[in-house]
Design a protein around this motif. Sequence first.
Motif, PDB file in Angstrom:
ATOM      1  N   GLY A   1       2.086   1.609 -81.385  1.00 33.02           N
ATOM      2  CA  GLY A   1       2.764   1.481 -80.092  1.00 33.02           C
ATOM      3  C   GLY A   1       3.880   0.474 -80.185  1.00 33.02           C
ATOM      4  O   GLY A   1       3.996  -0.573 -81.144  1.00 33.02           O
TER       5      GLY A   1
ATOM      6  N   GLY B   1       9.199  -0.982 -74.813  1.00 31.52           N
ATOM      7  CA  GLY B   1      10.361  -0.364 -74.356  1.00 31.52           C
ATOM      8  C   GLY B   1      11.230  -1.472 -74.094  1.00 31.52           C
ATOM      9  O   GLY B   1      11.021  -2.667 -74.417  1.00 31.52           O
TER      10      GLY B   1
ATOM     11  N   PRO C   1       3.304  -0.038 -71.849  1.00 31.74           N
ATOM     12  CA  PRO C   1       2.490   0.701 -70.793  1.00 31.74           C
ATOM     13  C   PRO C   1       1.921   0.163 -69.572  1.00 31.74           C
ATOM     14  O   PRO C   1       1.333  -1.146 -69.707  1.00 31.74           O
ATOM     15  CB  PRO C   1       1.367   1.438 -71.893  1.00 31.74           C
ATOM     16  CG  PRO C   1       1.736   1.119 -73.045  1.00 31.74           C
ATOM     17  CD  PRO C   1       2.789  -0.239 -73.042  1.00 31.74           C
ATOM     18  N   HIS C   2       1.850   0.616 -68.442  1.00 31.07           N
ATOM     19  CA  HIS C   2       2.511   1.979 -67.980  1.00 31.07           C
ATOM     20  C   HIS C   2       3.707   1.509 -67.097  1.00 31.07           C
ATOM     21  O   HIS C   2       3.921   2.158 -65.853  1.00 31.07           O
ATOM     22  CB  HIS C   2       1.575   2.454 -67.140  1.00 31.07           C
ATOM     23  CG  HIS C   2       0.140   2.769 -68.085  1.00 31.07           C
ATOM     24  ND1 HIS C   2       0.165   3.580 -68.953  1.00 31.07           N
ATOM     25  CD2 HIS C   2      -0.961   2.320 -67.888  1.00 31.07           C
ATOM     26  CE1 HIS C   2      -0.932   3.561 -69.804  1.00 31.07           C
ATOM     27  NE2 HIS C   2      -1.740   3.011 -68.849  1.00 31.07           N
TER      28      HIS C   2
ATOM     29  N   HIS D   1      11.972   3.359 -73.109  1.00 29.24           N
ATOM     30  CA  HIS D   1      10.496   3.531 -72.840  1.00 29.24           C
ATOM     31  C   HIS D   1       9.641   3.043 -73.744  1.00 29.24           C
ATOM     32  O   HIS D   1       9.846   3.092 -74.904  1.00 29.24           O
ATOM     33  CB  HIS D   1      10.116   4.703 -72.378  1.00 29.24           C
ATOM     34  CG  HIS D   1      10.942   5.570 -71.421  1.00 29.24           C
ATOM     35  ND1 HIS D   1      10.854   5.448 -69.920  1.00 29.24           N
ATOM     36  CD2 HIS D   1      12.176   6.426 -71.619  1.00 29.24           C
ATOM     37  CE1 HIS D   1      11.701   6.083 -69.263  1.00 29.24           C
ATOM     38  NE2 HIS D   1      12.590   6.965 -70.247  1.00 29.24           N
ATOM     39  N   PRO D   2       8.613   2.258 -73.343  1.00 38.65           N
ATOM     40  CA  PRO D   2       7.617   1.847 -74.179  1.00 38.65           C
ATOM     41  C   PRO D   2       6.758   3.025 -74.857  1.00 38.65           C
ATOM     42  O   PRO D   2       6.704   4.324 -74.359  1.00 38.65           O
ATOM     43  CB  PRO D   2       6.623   1.356 -73.578  1.00 38.65           C
ATOM     44  CG  PRO D   2       6.622   1.683 -72.033  1.00 38.65           C
ATOM     45  CD  PRO D   2       8.129   1.884 -71.954  1.00 38.65           C
ATOM     46  N   TRP D   3       5.991   2.861 -76.096  1.00 39.61           N
ATOM     47  CA  TRP D   3       5.549   3.994 -76.683  1.00 39.61           C
ATOM     48  C   TRP D   3       4.342   3.561 -77.203  1.00 39.61           C
ATOM     49  O   TRP D   3       4.068   2.404 -77.672  1.00 39.61           O
ATOM     50  CB  TRP D   3       6.241   4.653 -77.844  1.00 39.61           C
ATOM     51  CG  TRP D   3       5.729   5.202 -78.818  1.00 39.61           C
ATOM     52  CD1 TRP D   3       5.226   6.644 -78.785  1.00 39.61           C
ATOM     53  CD2 TRP D   3       4.913   5.170 -80.112  1.00 39.61           C
ATOM     54  NE1 TRP D   3       4.506   7.117 -79.878  1.00 39.61           N
ATOM     55  CE2 TRP D   3       4.466   6.117 -80.566  1.00 39.61           C
ATOM     56  CE3 TRP D   3       4.983   3.868 -80.889  1.00 39.61           C
ATOM     57  CZ2 TRP D   3       3.738   5.846 -82.020  1.00 39.61           C
ATOM     58  CZ3 TRP D   3       4.458   3.646 -82.137  1.00 39.61           C
ATOM     59  CH2 TRP D   3       3.703   5.004 -82.657  1.00 39.61           C
TER      60      TRP D   3
ATOM     61  N   THR E   1      11.337  -2.552 -79.910  1.00 40.04           N
ATOM     62  CA  THR E   1      11.634  -1.051 -79.680  1.00 40.04           C
ATOM     63  C   THR E   1      12.183  -0.019 -80.798  1.00 40.04           C
ATOM     64  O   THR E   1      12.870  -0.410 -81.365  1.00 40.04           O
ATOM     65  CB  THR E   1      12.444  -1.040 -78.487  1.00 40.04           C
ATOM     66  OG1 THR E   1      12.171  -2.065 -77.484  1.00 40.04           O
ATOM     67  CG2 THR E   1      12.584   0.232 -77.737  1.00 40.04           C
TER      68      THR E   1
ATOM     69  N   PRO F   1      12.965   3.392 -80.447  1.00 41.45           N
ATOM     70  CA  PRO F   1      13.193   4.549 -79.210  1.00 41.45           C
ATOM     71  C   PRO F   1      13.178   5.988 -79.816  1.00 41.45           C
ATOM     72  O   PRO F   1      12.528   6.611 -78.902  1.00 41.45           O
ATOM     73  CB  PRO F   1      14.814   4.431 -79.006  1.00 41.45           C
ATOM     74  CG  PRO F   1      15.285   3.138 -79.478  1.00 41.45           C
ATOM     75  CD  PRO F   1      14.245   2.617 -80.393  1.00 41.45           C
TER      76      PRO F   1
ATOM     77  N   LYS G   1       9.403   7.360 -79.063  1.00 41.21           N
ATOM     78  CA  LYS G   1       8.893   7.783 -77.881  1.00 41.21           C
ATOM     79  C   LYS G   1       9.477   9.175 -77.401  1.00 41.21           C
ATOM     80  O   LYS G   1       9.009  10.118 -77.030  1.00 41.21           O
ATOM     81  CB  LYS G   1       9.539   6.758 -76.554  1.00 41.21           C
ATOM     82  CG  LYS G   1       8.948   7.141 -75.348  1.00 41.21           C
ATOM     83  CD  LYS G   1       7.735   7.320 -74.769  1.00 41.21           C
ATOM     84  CE  LYS G   1       7.593   7.199 -73.504  1.00 41.21           C
ATOM     85  NZ  LYS G   1       5.962   7.643 -73.175  1.00 41.21           N
TER      86      LYS G   1
ATOM     87  N   GLN H   1       7.821  11.862 -79.297  1.00 42.94           N
ATOM     88  CA  GLN H   1       6.475  12.305 -78.210  1.00 42.94           C
ATOM     89  C   GLN H   1       6.969  12.832 -77.186  1.00 42.94           C
ATOM     90  O   GLN H   1       6.095  13.885 -76.787  1.00 42.94           O
ATOM     91  CB  GLN H   1       5.823  10.842 -77.910  1.00 42.94           C
ATOM     92  CG  GLN H   1       4.254  10.816 -77.650  1.00 42.94           C
ATOM     93  CD  GLN H   1       3.848   9.451 -77.073  1.00 42.94           C
ATOM     94  OE1 GLN H   1       4.469   8.801 -76.407  1.00 42.94           O
ATOM     95  NE2 GLN H   1       2.838   9.246 -77.448  1.00 42.94           N
ATOM     96  N   GLU H   2       8.131  12.659 -76.354  1.00 44.88           N
ATOM     97  CA  GLU H   2       8.268  13.104 -75.145  1.00 44.88           C
ATOM     98  C   GLU H   2       8.974  14.359 -75.276  1.00 44.88           C
ATOM     99  O   GLU H   2       8.491  15.626 -74.486  1.00 44.88           O
ATOM    100  CB  GLU H   2       9.204  12.426 -74.167  1.00 44.88           C
ATOM    101  CG  GLU H   2       8.694  10.868 -73.971  1.00 44.88           C
ATOM    102  CD  GLU H   2       7.652  11.197 -72.629  1.00 44.88           C
ATOM    103  OE1 GLU H   2       8.265  11.364 -71.657  1.00 44.88           O
ATOM    104  OE2 GLU H   2       6.421  11.074 -72.783  1.00 44.88           O
TER     105      GLU H   2
END
Length: 464
Positions: free
Chosen positions: A199, A202, A336-337, A373-375, A407, A409, A412, A415-416
């Motif tokens: 993890g 972000g 998160p979140h 964003h966090p991951w 971070t 980037p 994420k 992943q997205e």
Amino acid sequence: MDPKLGRTTLKEWVAIESDSVQPVPRFRQELFRMMAVAADTLQRLGAHVTSVDMGSQQLPDGQSLPIPPVILAELGNDPTKGTVCFYGHLDVQPADQGNGWLTDPYVLTEVDGKLYGRGATDNKGPVLAWINAVSAFRALEQDLPVNIKFIIEGMEEAGSVALEELVEKEKNRFFSGVDYIVISDNLWISQRKPAITYGTRGNSYFMVEVKCRDQDFHSGTFGGILHEPMADLVALLGSLVDSSGHILVPGIYDEVAPLTEEEINTYKAIHLDLEEYRNSSRVEKFLFDTKEEILMHLWRYPSLSIHGIEGAFDEPGAKTVIPGQVIGKFSIRLVPHMNVSVVEKQVTRHLEDVFSKRNSSNKMVVSMTLGLHPWIANINDTQYLAAKRAIRTVFGTEPDMIRDGSTIPIAKMFQEIVHKSVVLIPLGAVDDGEHSQNEKINRWNYIEGTKLFAAFFLEMAQLH
Ligand SMILES: NCCCC(=O)N[C@@H](Cc1c[nH]cn1)C(=O)O
Ligand SMILES: [Zn+2]
Ligand SMILES: [Zn+2]
């Protein structure tokens, strides 16, 4: 360089001044050279290599600079094997020998088993370790246990300019056959114990501008009759976080994932010598006293940092100026979140509220210039199991399962956009000094890291 295997040395790579942060033509040329050398190395290994033209970058001063190509490379396309894609970057942070380096930052220099040089650990060493692992199978004339893909960029330190668009574009082509993604762009939390990272936080970066006029004032002539921009800004920045590190923006903690007993146990399992950590960081006292609290406040709680004030008088001496306009810069590390756009609204509303209570005649403008964003990953995914097994084989120990307070980037984004499992397998030790003077990678980490990647290929093949 070994012409047959395409083996390049870390010394050759470190010698290339591939600084992406300073936007000047000389460094851009170096970046292009760096990417060409890497593409050539991969080609010699037998990879099918494409260097993707990334166009150019528009700078705030109107200047335009070319963006170095991104390398997409593929080795093997056996449909019966899993496909692992490695992401890395070959650009580096600025380094100036006059500024605290004990050796030339662009000459890899070994002292007591430590290989000093800019990019040694971030991220040229780990990229080469992955290439060396592939090259070892070639040298042994063994088939690669998995298909390998590479995505290597040259603009990570400048915010991975245009990379997201490329990932989006290649989603159904280059990435379609990819099963797993590996990144090796962070550090262990210890000197000797390997780690797997699941993890990262972000980041929401804010600018708050307070303006009276676009010229400074003499404080003898105007001091006492003005709403001073700097006084407004200092009050605004002072309203953000208290002395215990608690963020004062209303609602900011609302979405933070609740803490479970099971999660607390994961922090307990990590070996972290707080005393050593404190001493090596040269900090007298941290905000928290226990290992668990320190780890949680680095990984699973947000933090707010104030970075600087543009327009402030920051030279030595005693100039009697009232800056006419100032810009405060701060960022919030998200966990998160938390949601980037919710945070943007909360921060803007809070600053507007504080500012309105000052009845200032100045103009305030708040903008969020970066929203990352966090991951967080599922540590039960196959490649986490493979990485753990490979670490047991090479290091004879269980890894620390860690998160990273900073971070990355691209994790994420993968992943997205690509919807593939991402793992971070760091190779460097906690004291490698990424971005700092005297960056290094230990010879031991570099060599054992190469073995780790080779063992990882074998484990992936078994588990896929
Ligand atoms: N250990 C990995 C460090 C990677 C890194 O330094 N990332 C930057 C990215 C960033 C975030 N906001 C602006 N840039 C970081 O500061 O975390
Ligand atoms: Zn990096
Ligand atoms: Zn970096």
